[in-house]
Design a protein around this motif. Structure first.
Motif, short mmCIF file in Angstrom:
data_model
loop_
_atom_site.label_atom_id
_atom_site.label_comp_id
_atom_site.label_asym_id
_atom_site.label_seq_id
_atom_site.Cartn_x
_atom_site.Cartn_y
_atom_site.Cartn_z
N TYR A 4 -102.83 -28.77 -9.95
CA TYR A 4 -102.03 -28.60 -11.17
C TYR A 4 -102.91 -28.06 -12.29
O TYR A 4 -104.02 -28.52 -12.51
N SER A 5 -102.41 -27.06 -12.97
CA SER A 5 -103.16 -26.43 -14.06
C SER A 5 -102.19 -26.07 -15.18
O SER A 5 -101.04 -26.51 -15.18
N ASP A 8 -97.98 -22.86 -13.23
CA ASP A 8 -97.77 -23.13 -11.81
C ASP A 8 -98.43 -22.03 -10.98
O ASP A 8 -99.08 -21.14 -11.52
N TRP A 33 -98.18 -34.12 -14.69
CA TRP A 33 -97.88 -33.62 -16.04
C TRP A 33 -99.09 -33.83 -16.96
O TRP A 33 -99.43 -32.96 -17.74
N THR A 36 -101.65 -31.24 -16.22
CA THR A 36 -101.18 -29.96 -16.76
C THR A 36 -101.39 -29.91 -18.27
O THR A 36 -101.89 -28.91 -18.81
#
Length: 80
Positions: A4-5, A8, A33, A36
């Motif tokens: 996750y960054s 997407d 989340w 992210t």
């Protein structure tokens, strides 16, 4: 959760209402989340001139995938 960054895998900047449905099965949605959001904060640029309450100010995140789209807009508006 290295998968996750800030965006997407397709380079899309998803907001929570879309992001929560894209998390892989078995992964913790809130943890994904948080990862992210942390990645986005690392890319964020602040505008201290737009200060809100206390030490809070406006910031924005421009991930790498957005630069190509901004370039297209620039060319369409007369930037060559």
């Amino acid at each position: 959760m290295p998968k996750y960054s800030a965006t997407d895998q397709k380079g899309r900047y998803l907001h929570w209402d879309e992001f929560q449905w894209q998390v892989d099965s078995g992964d913790d949605v809130l943890a994904a989340w948080c990862v992210t959001k942390f990645a986005r904060m690392a890319l964020a640029k602040g505008l201290p001139q737009l200060q809100a309450e206390g030490d809070h100010y406006f910031s924005y995140c421009v991930p790498d995938s957005l630069f190509a789209r901004l370039h297209v807009i620039d060319k369409m508006t007369g930037g060559g």
